[in-house]
Motif scaffolding. Structure first.
Motif: not given
Length: 469
Positions: A200, A203, A207
């Motif tokens: 995460w 990610v 992003a």
């Protein structure tokens, strides 16, 4: 006799130029500038950054002040603990936020986008990194056109390194709201964090890096739904960033001391500074556009040019369509008042629901076995009680049951539940067979908090017995 509707070809004649509906993005090179609204945006950004990056490090009653503990289904927000059963409050918060956004949009346009939207705030930070590593607008344009060299590679590497570093800190902080940040930070950099945390963080790093570094205005123009429905909420009294054509036209360059009025020119010297500082690359002089995020960068740039020319400020300003057309602007109007009333009502309802919510959860589930006969010859049912203490302090509850004559509660009646914890306890109820009115009987469990003014909660269940003969 049938009547046909006449059909006419209304396709405009082609001029031979093909329109590419999938044209690639043209990179926007923004120019550095100063001004009142820039300072306001920086001040607001600092506050938002302190809230986002600072709150996660605060402690409260022995745990992280704001912590969404997903494995245990506990959500700590400073002094309050929320459970999945309280998620109706989240719906209320979202409704309040929506009406708050509607209200501010009707009143002042897209100020949310220009000053507080995370996409805009992080994009401005990434643009600052770009300026620090590659130089201002003209230097960056020249650098991109130049062939690759050691200097160009070093500048590009430094820029992307800063972008990834900011993305990593942003992602680590975000995951820290779900995993205690102090443990996460140590485990992450020592290689001891679990795979989910690394996933995460990666990610959200990518992003942030992609949205603020590469997509930028594309998110605002094509991906954000707010840009699409904002025009529905605008009226002619909404504050918007606008250029005054009555004062600015006719545009044209001139020297400072020239009598430009005699030449039929307006105050706009056509320097295009307003275009060069715009993060979405639009020309505000073309009127209100969907790409405008209301950041007022063009106002700061234009005001600085007006100061240099000794012209009055405000050629580009926050104004309304009514003001631009010489009419009176109405601050209070039905739509704005309506949103304000609904917003205040929803805030009141949400506040009341928060303070009136029960701090104890009480669930009763009956055992799979319908009934049994105990050693005394009484019909006995077994239940599983789940008591949830949502408060920040320990509580002791007294259990009771009612609904049938001669109903007897076996086992201990006091249940101690630590703060923010759940206790599951089996309970047996028994009734003499001849006192059962039917095979299925409604009963009520009650749980009284002896430490909180006798606050009582109840849960319904059923008592099962043999069929009457």
């Amino acid at each position: 006799m049938s009547t046909q509707i006449p059909v006419h070809n209304v396709t405009p004649p082609s001029n031979g130029d093909d329109v590419d509906l999938y044209a690639s993005r043209e990179k926007i090179y923004t120019r550095a500038f100063t001004g009142v609204f820039r300072n306001l945006r920086i001040g607001g950004g600092i506050v938002l950054f302190l809230l986002y990056f600072g709150t996660v490090w605060l402690d409260w009653d022995g745990h992280q002040a704001v912590w969404w503990n997903l494995p245990e289904r506990k959500f700590y927000i400073f002094g309050a603990t929320f459970w999945p059963q309280d998620f109706i409050l989240l719906s209320g918060i979202l409704i309040v936020s929506a009406f708050g956004l509607f209200f501010i949009t009707v009143f002042a346009g897209r100020v949310w986008c220009g000053y507080t939207c995370p996409q805009s705030v992080w994009t401005w930070i990434f643009m600052w990194c770009e300026k620090v590593t590659e130089g201002d607008r003209n230097q960056r344009m020249k650098l991109d056109k130049a062939p690759m060299s050691a200097s160009k590679f070093g500048r590009k590497f430094a820029k992307h390194g800063l972008w990834l570093l900011i993305g990593l800190i942003t992602a680590l902080t975000f995951v820290g709201y779900f995993t205690p940040i102090r443990d996460l930070a140590v485990a992450f950099f020592t290689g001891q964090a679990d795979g989910g945390s690394y996933f995460w963080v990666a990610v959200f790093t990518l992003a942030t890096y992609g949205n603020a570094g590469w997509l930028r205005e594309q998110v605002c123009i094509y991906m954000c739904p707010y840009a699409r429905f904002q025009s529905v909420m605008f009226d002619k009294d909404t504050l918007i960033v606008s250029y005054d054509p009555r004062r600015g036209e006719k545009r044209g360059p001139r020297k400072k001391d020239v009598d430009y009025k005699a030449q039929g020119l307006g105050d706009c010297i056509d320097c295009t500074m307003c275009v060069q500082v715009c993060p979405t690359g639009i020309d505000i002089r073309d009127g209100l556009q969907i790409e405008c995020i209301g950041c007022a960068a063009c106002i700061d740039a234009c005001d600085s040019v007006m100061d240099k020319m000794d012209y009055p400020r405000g050629l580009i300003s926050y104004t309304t369509e009514h003001t631009l057309s010489g009419q009176v602007t109405h601050t209070l109007r039905p739509r704005l008042i309506g949103y304000a009333v609904v917003l205040l009502v929803m805030i009141g309802v949400l506040t009341g629901a928060f303070f009136m919510r029960s701090l104890v959860g009480f669930d009763v589930s009956k055992d799979r076995m319908l009934y049994r006969e105990n050693a005394e010859g009484r019909i006995e049912n077994v239940y599983s009680l789940k008591v949830m203490n949502k408060d920040q302090v320990d509580h002791t509850y007294v259990l009771d049951a009612s609904g049938l004559p001669d109903l007897k509660l076996e086992g201990r009646r006091e249940i101690k539940v630590p703060a923010g914890d759940i206790v599951t306890q089996p309970v047996e109820l028994s009734v003499a067979p001849d006192r059962l009115p039917s095979s299925t009987n409604d009963i009520t469990f009650s749980l009284k908090d002896i430490e909180n003014n006798g606050t009582e909660v109840q849960a319904k269940s059923r008592f099962i017995g043999p069929h009457a003969r």
